[in-house]
Design a protein around this motif. Structure first.
Motif, PDB file in Angstrom:
ATOM      1  N   ALA A 126      -2.880  -0.194  -5.441  1.00 23.40           N
ATOM      2  CA  ALA A 126      -2.265  -1.316  -4.724  1.00 23.40           C
ATOM      3  C   ALA A 126      -2.895  -2.653  -5.078  1.00 23.40           C
ATOM      4  O   ALA A 126      -2.355  -3.705  -4.720  1.00 23.40           O
ATOM      5  CB  ALA A 126      -2.364  -1.086  -3.219  1.00 23.40           C
ATOM      6  N   VAL A 132      -7.072  -1.208   3.009  1.00 24.34           N
ATOM      7  CA  VAL A 132      -6.313  -0.005   3.357  1.00 24.34           C
ATOM      8  C   VAL A 132      -6.715   0.479   4.743  1.00 24.34           C
ATOM      9  O   VAL A 132      -5.867   0.792   5.588  1.00 24.34           O
ATOM     10  CB  VAL A 132      -6.528   1.107   2.310  1.00 24.34           C
ATOM     11  CG1 VAL A 132      -5.837   2.394   2.739  1.00 24.34           C
ATOM     12  CG2 VAL A 132      -6.030   0.663   0.936  1.00 24.34           C
ATOM     13  N   ILE A 189       0.839  -1.201   0.000  1.00 23.20           N
ATOM     14  CA  ILE A 189       0.000   0.000   0.000  1.00 23.20           C
ATOM     15  C   ILE A 189       0.875   1.253   0.000  1.00 23.20           C
ATOM     16  O   ILE A 189       0.590   2.236  -0.693  1.00 23.20           O
ATOM     17  CB  ILE A 189      -0.950  -0.026   1.208  1.00 23.20           C
ATOM     18  CG1 ILE A 189      -1.919  -1.207   1.091  1.00 23.20           C
ATOM     19  CG2 ILE A 189      -1.727   1.289   1.325  1.00 23.20           C
ATOM     20  CD1 ILE A 189      -2.710  -1.497   2.352  1.00 23.20           C
TER      21      ILE A 189
END
Length: 237
Positions: free
Chosen positions: A79, A86, A54
Motif C-alpha cells: 500500500a 495499517v 490498504i
C-alpha cells in the motif's frame, strides 16, 4: 534554576553537584517518565481513501501471491504506507482481511450495476439474465483479479467463520434474482425455475474458474450458457 519536573524552586545544596529536582517525589516522577515515556497523541486521521488504499493492497497480494502472504508488513509495503498506518485504521489483521473482503463485494456490485445499466437493451429480461450470469465470469482484468481474490478468500473461509459469514448470506439472493429473470424471460412450463437458477449460478461460477485456468475458452463457455438458456426459455414469438 528550577526543578525539571514541577518547575518549582530548588533547595541549595551545601556540597557536590547542583540539584535538578526539588524533592524525591519529583525525582521519582522523572525516573518513571524515562522508563515509561508518555504515548504521543495520535496524529490527525488519514484521509478516508486510506482504508481503500490498504484494502486494494490486500486484493493485489491475495490475487498475485495468495492470502497467506498478506501479513501486516507485506500489506503496508504494497500500500506504500507504514505498518503503523495499517494498525491505525484496523484493529488487527483479521479485521483488515474481513473489511477488505466486504469492500470487494461492494465494489463488484457497483461495477456490475454500472455494466448492466449501460446495456442497450437493459429492459429485456433475456438480456438482463445473460448479463447477470456473465458477471460471474472473468471477462476483463477487473473481474479476473476479483475472482482470484475471491478464490483465495474462499479457501481460507473454510476454516474462518468470520470470513465465511461474508460469503454465506441468509437465503440465496443471486439465485433468487436469476430465478426471477428466468420467469420474466419466459420459462418453459415444464422446468423448475428455482432448480434451474441454482444450476446456472453454480455452473457459471465453475466456468469462471475454468477460464482462469484456461481450461475453457470464452466462446466455449458462451456456447454452453446459450445451450442451457435455450433449453429452459420458451421460444420467442
Amino acid at each position: 534554576m528550577s526543578c525539571r519536573v514541577c518547575r518549582g524552586p530548588l533547595r541549595p545544596s551545601g556540597r557536590g553537584r547542583r540539584p535538578v529536582y526539588c524533592s524525591r517525589a519529583c525525582q521519582a516522577r522523572a525516573y518513571r517518565s524515562r522508563r515509561h515515556p508518555p504515548v504521543p497523541a495520535p496524529a490527525a486521521p488519514e484521509p478516508a481513501g486510506r482504508r481503500r488504499q490498504i484494502g486494494e493492497a490486500v486484493w493485489r497480494i491475495a490475487a498475485e501471491r495468495g492470502l497467506q502472504m498478506a501479513t501486516v508488513r507485506e500489506i503496508a509495503a504494497e500500500a506504500g504506507v507504514s505498518p503503523r498506518v495499517v494498525q491505525y485504521h484496523f484493529t488487527d489483521k483479521h479485521h483488515l482481511l474481513v473489511t477488505a473482503l466486504q469492500m470487494l463485494h461492494r465494489e463488484n456490485e457497483r461495477r456490475a450495476q454500472e455494466r448492466i445499466a449501460a446495456l442497450r437493451d437493459a429492459s429485456d429480461p433475456r438480456v438482463l439474465l445473460r448479463a447477470t450470469l456473465e458477471e460471474l465470469l472473468p471477462l476483463d482484468e477487473q473481474r479476473r483479479t476479483s475472482l482470484r481474490v475471491m478464490t483465495a478468500y474462499y479457501a481460507r473461509s473454510l476454516t474462518d467463520p468470520a470470513l465465511a459469514a461474508v460469503f454465506l448470506h441468509e437465503g440465496s439472493p443471486l439465485e433468487d434474482l436469476v430465478a426471477a429473470l428466468i420467469t420474466a424471460a419466459g420459462a418453459r412450463p415444464s422446468i423448475d425455475v428455482a432448480r434451474e437458477a441454482d444450476l446456472l449460478v453454480g455452473g457459471v461460477t465453475g466456468f469462471g474458474l475454468d477460464l482462469l485456468h484456461r481450461r475453457r475458452t470464452r466462446a466455449d463457455v458462451r456456447r454452453t450458457v446459450d445451450y442451457h438458456l435455450n433449453r429452459i426459455l420458451a421460444e420467442q414469438p
